[in-house]
Design a protein around this motif. Structure first.
Motif, PDB file in Angstrom:
ATOM      1  N   ALA A  60       0.798  -1.232   0.000  1.00 41.95           N
ATOM      2  CA  ALA A  60       0.000   0.000   0.000  1.00 41.95           C
ATOM      3  C   ALA A  60       0.829   1.280   0.000  1.00 41.95           C
ATOM      4  CB  ALA A  60      -0.952  -0.017   1.188  1.00 41.95           C
ATOM      5  N   PHE A  61       1.824   1.374   0.868  1.00 41.72           N
ATOM      6  CA  PHE A  61       2.615   2.599   0.954  1.00 41.72           C
ATOM      7  C   PHE A  61       3.376   2.850  -0.348  1.00 41.72           C
ATOM      8  CE2 PHE A  61       6.330   5.168   2.084  1.00 41.72           C
ATOM      9  CZ  PHE A  61       5.750   6.177   2.849  1.00 41.72           C
ATOM     10  N   GLU A  62       3.977   1.799  -0.893  1.00 44.32           N
ATOM     11  CA  GLU A  62       4.766   1.934  -2.118  1.00 44.32           C
ATOM     12  C   GLU A  62       3.886   2.322  -3.302  1.00 44.32           C
ATOM     13  OE1 GLU A  62       4.974  -0.455   0.071  1.00 44.32           O
ATOM     14  OE2 GLU A  62       7.059  -0.502   0.747  1.00 44.32           O
ATOM     15  N   VAL A  63       2.675   1.739  -3.368  1.00 41.09           N
ATOM     16  CA  VAL A  63       1.754   2.100  -4.450  1.00 41.09           C
ATOM     17  C   VAL A  63       1.319   3.557  -4.295  1.00 41.09           C
ATOM     18  CG1 VAL A  63      -0.553   1.669  -5.408  1.00 41.09           C
ATOM     19  CG2 VAL A  63       0.966  -0.255  -4.871  1.00 41.09           C
ATOM     20  N   GLY A  64       1.076   3.970  -3.049  1.00 47.89           N
ATOM     21  CA  GLY A  64       0.735   5.368  -2.799  1.00 47.89           C
ATOM     22  C   GLY A  64       1.854   6.303  -3.223  1.00 47.89           C
ATOM     23  N   SER A  71      -5.107   6.734 -13.392  1.00 48.09           N
ATOM     24  CA  SER A  71      -5.210   5.837 -12.236  1.00 48.09           C
ATOM     25  C   SER A  71      -4.040   4.865 -12.237  1.00 48.09           C
ATOM     26  CB  SER A  71      -6.531   5.059 -12.285  1.00 48.09           C
ATOM     27  OG  SER A  71      -6.640   4.183 -11.176  1.00 48.09           O
ATOM     28  N   MET A  72      -3.634   4.481 -11.027  1.00 54.30           N
ATOM     29  CA  MET A  72      -2.593   3.472 -10.888  1.00 54.30           C
ATOM     30  C   MET A  72      -3.266   2.099 -10.952  1.00 54.30           C
ATOM     31  SD  MET A  72      -0.339   5.773 -10.599  1.00 54.30           S
ATOM     32  CE  MET A  72       1.066   4.657 -10.652  1.00 54.30           C
ATOM     33  N   LEU A  73      -3.051   1.396 -12.052  1.00 59.39           N
ATOM     34  CA  LEU A  73      -3.677   0.089 -12.262  1.00 59.39           C
ATOM     35  C   LEU A  73      -2.819  -1.001 -11.652  1.00 59.39           C
ATOM     36  CD1 LEU A  73      -5.895  -1.628 -13.717  1.00 59.39           C
ATOM     37  CD2 LEU A  73      -4.329  -1.735 -15.672  1.00 59.39           C
ATOM     38  N   PRO A  74      -3.286  -1.622 -10.574  1.00 60.52           N
ATOM     39  CA  PRO A  74      -2.531  -2.720  -9.963  1.00 60.52           C
ATOM     40  C   PRO A  74      -2.815  -4.020 -10.708  1.00 60.52           C
ATOM     41  CG  PRO A  74      -3.992  -1.598  -8.402  1.00 60.52           C
ATOM     42  CD  PRO A  74      -4.452  -1.264  -9.778  1.00 60.52           C
ATOM     43  N   SER A  75      -2.875  -5.091 -10.000  1.00 58.36           N
ATOM     44  CA  SER A  75      -2.993  -6.400 -10.646  1.00 58.36           C
ATOM     45  C   SER A  75      -4.093  -7.250 -10.014  1.00 58.36           C
ATOM     46  CB  SER A  75      -1.656  -7.137 -10.572  1.00 58.36           C
ATOM     47  OG  SER A  75      -0.607  -6.326 -11.052  1.00 58.36           O
ATOM     48  N   PRO A  76      -5.370  -6.834 -10.121  1.00 58.41           N
ATOM     49  CA  PRO A  76      -6.435  -7.655  -9.547  1.00 58.41           C
ATOM     50  C   PRO A  76      -6.482  -9.031 -10.197  1.00 58.41           C
ATOM     51  CG  PRO A  76      -7.359  -5.981 -10.991  1.00 58.41           C
ATOM     52  CD  PRO A  76      -5.916  -5.645 -10.806  1.00 58.41           C
ATOM     53  N   HIS A  77      -6.075  -9.095 -11.480  1.00 57.78           N
ATOM     54  CA  HIS A  77      -6.084 -10.383 -12.179  1.00 57.78           C
ATOM     55  C   HIS A  77      -5.059 -11.341 -11.567  1.00 57.78           C
ATOM     56  CE1 HIS A  77      -2.992  -7.925 -13.959  1.00 57.78           C
ATOM     57  NE2 HIS A  77      -2.529  -8.903 -14.717  1.00 57.78           N
ATOM     58  N   ILE A  78      -3.885 -10.801 -11.216  1.00 57.88           N
ATOM     59  CA  ILE A  78      -2.854 -11.639 -10.596  1.00 57.88           C
ATOM     60  C   ILE A  78      -3.274 -12.041  -9.182  1.00 57.88           C
ATOM     61  CG2 ILE A  78      -0.457 -11.693  -9.793  1.00 57.88           C
ATOM     62  CD1 ILE A  78       0.261  -9.858 -12.101  1.00 57.88           C
ATOM     63  N   GLU A  79      -3.855 -11.099  -8.447  1.00 59.13           N
ATOM     64  CA  GLU A  79      -4.281 -11.402  -7.078  1.00 59.13           C
ATOM     65  C   GLU A  79      -5.359 -12.481  -7.063  1.00 59.13           C
ATOM     66  OE1 GLU A  79      -5.108  -8.047  -4.609  1.00 59.13           O
ATOM     67  OE2 GLU A  79      -3.359  -6.928  -5.294  1.00 59.13           O
ATOM     68  N   GLY A  80      -6.327 -12.374  -7.973  1.00 60.79           N
ATOM     69  CA  GLY A  80      -7.382 -13.384  -8.039  1.00 60.79           C
ATOM     70  C   GLY A  80      -6.838 -14.745  -8.411  1.00 60.79           C
ATOM     71  N   TYR A  81      -5.997 -14.763  -9.442  1.00 62.67           N
ATOM     72  CA  TYR A  81      -5.439 -16.033  -9.923  1.00 62.67           C
ATOM     73  C   TYR A  81      -4.529 -16.665  -8.880  1.00 62.67           C
ATOM     74  CZ  TYR A  81      -3.655 -19.378 -13.389  1.00 62.67           C
ATOM     75  OH  TYR A  81      -3.341 -20.535 -14.069  1.00 62.67           O
ATOM     76  N   ASN A  82      -3.635 -15.867  -8.307  1.00 63.15           N
ATOM     77  CA  ASN A  82      -2.636 -16.417  -7.387  1.00 63.15           C
ATOM     78  C   ASN A  82      -3.230 -16.892  -6.074  1.00 63.15           C
ATOM     79  OD1 ASN A  82      -0.763 -15.863  -9.327  1.00 63.15           O
ATOM     80  ND2 ASN A  82       0.432 -14.409  -8.127  1.00 63.15           N
ATOM     81  N   THR A  83      -4.165 -16.113  -5.500  1.00 65.44           N
ATOM     82  CA  THR A  83      -4.733 -16.547  -4.221  1.00 65.44           C
ATOM     83  C   THR A  83      -5.566 -17.815  -4.385  1.00 65.44           C
ATOM     84  OG1 THR A  83      -6.535 -14.937  -4.550  1.00 65.44           O
ATOM     85  CG2 THR A  83      -4.747 -14.306  -3.069  1.00 65.44           C
ATOM     86  N   PRO A 132       2.752 -18.294   1.754  1.00 63.81           N
ATOM     87  CA  PRO A 132       3.526 -17.374   2.598  1.00 63.81           C
ATOM     88  C   PRO A 132       2.579 -16.567   3.484  1.00 63.81           C
ATOM     89  CG  PRO A 132       4.228 -17.225   0.307  1.00 63.81           C
ATOM     90  CD  PRO A 132       2.983 -18.060   0.329  1.00 63.81           C
ATOM     91  N   LYS A 133       3.045 -16.176   4.646  1.00 61.29           N
ATOM     92  CA  LYS A 133       2.210 -15.403   5.562  1.00 61.29           C
ATOM     93  C   LYS A 133       1.930 -13.995   5.036  1.00 61.29           C
ATOM     94  CE  LYS A 133       1.779 -18.539   8.777  1.00 61.29           C
ATOM     95  NZ  LYS A 133       0.469 -19.220   8.976  1.00 61.29           N
ATOM     96  N   TYR A 134       2.860 -13.461   4.248  1.00 57.71           N
ATOM     97  CA  TYR A 134       2.665 -12.088   3.765  1.00 57.71           C
ATOM     98  C   TYR A 134       3.264 -11.936   2.376  1.00 57.71           C
ATOM     99  CZ  TYR A 134       2.778  -6.968   3.612  1.00 57.71           C
ATOM    100  OH  TYR A 134       2.595  -5.659   3.255  1.00 57.71           O
ATOM    101  N   THR A 135       2.424 -11.560   1.417  1.00 51.66           N
ATOM    102  CA  THR A 135       2.870 -11.313   0.052  1.00 51.66           C
ATOM    103  C   THR A 135       2.352  -9.948  -0.373  1.00 51.66           C
ATOM    104  OG1 THR A 135       2.723 -13.677  -0.477  1.00 51.66           O
ATOM    105  CG2 THR A 135       2.889 -12.140  -2.330  1.00 51.66           C
ATOM    106  N   ALA A 136       3.261  -9.008  -0.641  1.00 50.36           N
ATOM    107  CA  ALA A 136       2.875  -7.649  -1.034  1.00 50.36           C
ATOM    108  C   ALA A 136       3.336  -7.383  -2.458  1.00 50.36           C
ATOM    109  CB  ALA A 136       3.489  -6.618  -0.092  1.00 50.36           C
ATOM    110  N   MET A 137       2.454  -6.772  -3.254  1.00 50.37           N
ATOM    111  CA  MET A 137       2.744  -6.495  -4.655  1.00 50.37           C
ATOM    112  C   MET A 137       2.698  -4.987  -4.906  1.00 50.37           C
ATOM    113  SD  MET A 137       0.267  -9.477  -6.201  1.00 50.37           S
ATOM    114  CE  MET A 137       0.589  -8.982  -7.887  1.00 50.37           C
ATOM    115  N   ASP A 138       3.734  -4.455  -5.536  1.00 48.30           N
ATOM    116  CA  ASP A 138       3.743  -3.023  -5.838  1.00 48.30           C
ATOM    117  C   ASP A 138       3.823  -2.754  -7.339  1.00 48.30           C
ATOM    118  OD1 ASP A 138       6.325  -3.716  -6.410  1.00 48.30           O
ATOM    119  OD2 ASP A 138       7.269  -2.202  -5.151  1.00 48.30           O
TER     120      ASP A 138
END
Length: 334
Positions: free
Chosen positions: A139-143, A280-292, A307-313
């Motif tokens: 979140a911070f890095e995307v911001g 707009s900053m377009l993240p990766s909802p497609h990757i998040e949906g597929y990967n989770t 993994p306990k924590y995976t962050a994507m920027d």
């Protein structure tokens, strides 16, 4: 006698091998189901996550049960429904992160595994539940990237910081939202914007009307020297409403730069020929949906815990010039 025993042993061994083989075949034939629960099913972001979770299911051979969970009661009811339908686990973006303990208790009761996506669970003390696997944006890095993009566009237009102010619509109750706006402000300050030229306005709701109200309350505090405006917020809607407020206040589109986060909620605005909403900053909802969804499938079938924590920027700035091409890349434009 010994010969008979030998024959019996061979027969028993053969039966055992047959039983194991049959058991494996039955397990392989059993349909694997996982749930994918989202708080705002009408939002394009979550529709995209659902679509790519289903794509993972088609690619890997499992079924995704999609359920909208706009409140706590529906969330807990959905978990029971998933269990009744044979789901072994679920991915969830909760309507309220403080529901984390209740969600985990209900999941444990039903023998189900859980992965949090987008928003991270917090416990009764407001601390992250670090034992729950989580995947989401950094979140911070995307911001920071959002703020840097706004500053870059302001410089491109030749704006003087003395005449430029920013209105940042905040929602600090949600950690993800706070980190995004904190990162954005940091980038603006690093680019030279004076701290006293940044106005903060707390959001009551995360929609366009709510951000219009928040921005209006900030605009009346602007000094007469304010010629140019930057509008920021944690997502597209909190910026879109801010841009609407500037229009009502008489600011021309050329004197406003609004950049959101999510991309999928900004398509209608980017189709317009002229607007203070720049991109707009377009993240990766497609990757998040597929990967989770894939992580959950592996977890319930092989026991491999995510993994306990995976962050994507990984984000892309989409504007009127490139949004169609960028959305086509992830299957969101046709």
């Amino acid at each position: 006698m010994n010969r008979r025993r030998g024959i019996r042993s061979l027969c028993c061994a053969a039966l055992a091998v047959t039983a194991v083989s049959l058991s494996s075949t039955l397990l392989a034939a059993e349909e694997v189901k996982i749930g994918f629960l989202v708080k705002q099913a009408e939002e394009p972001w979550f529709q995209t996550e659902w679509a790519f979770a289903e794509k993972a299911g088609k690619d890997k051979g499992f079924t995704v049960i999609k359920i909208a969970v706009p409140d706590g009661e529906k969330t807990l009811s959905a978990i029971d429904s998933l269990a009744a339908n044979g789901a072994k686990g679920f991915v969830i973006c909760p309507p309220d992160v403080s529901l984390g303990p209740a969600i985990m208790a209900k999941a444990k009761l039903n023998g189900m595994k859980v992965i949090a996506v987008d928003d991270r669970f917090v416990d009764a003390n407001g601390k992250f539940m670090e034992d729950v696997p989580y995947l989401g944006m950094a979140a911070f890095e995307v911001g920071q990237k959002q703020g840097a993009a706004m500053a870059t566009e302001a410089k491109k237009r030749g704006w003087d910081w003395k005449e430029t102010y920013a209105v940042i619509n905040t929602f600090n109750e949600l950690d993800t939202g706070k980190k995004r706006t904190d990162g954005s402000v940091k980038a603006l300050e690093d680019a030279g914007m004076p701290k006293d030229h940044i106005l903060f306005s707390a959001l009551k709701t995360l929609d366009v009307p709510g951000s219009m109200d928040a921005t209006n309350s900030a605009l009346v505090k602007l000094p007469g020297a304010a010629k140019n405006l930057i509008i920021g917020g944690m997502n597209d809607n909190t910026v879109l409403g801010g841009v609407r407020a500037t229009e009502s206040a008489g600011f021309a589109a050329a004197n406003v730069i609004g950049i959101g986060i999510n991309g999928t909620d900004a398509i209608g605005e980017l189709k317009k020929a002229n607007s203070g909403f720049f991109g707009s900053m377009l993240p990766s909802p497609h990757i998040e949906g597929y990967n989770t969804a894939s992580m959950m499938f592996e977890w319930v079938t092989t026991g491999k815990e995510p993994p306990k924590y995976t962050a994507m920027d990984d984000v892309t700035l989409i504007t009127r010039e490139n949004f169609k091409q960028e959305l086509e890349k992830i299957g969101l434009w046709n």
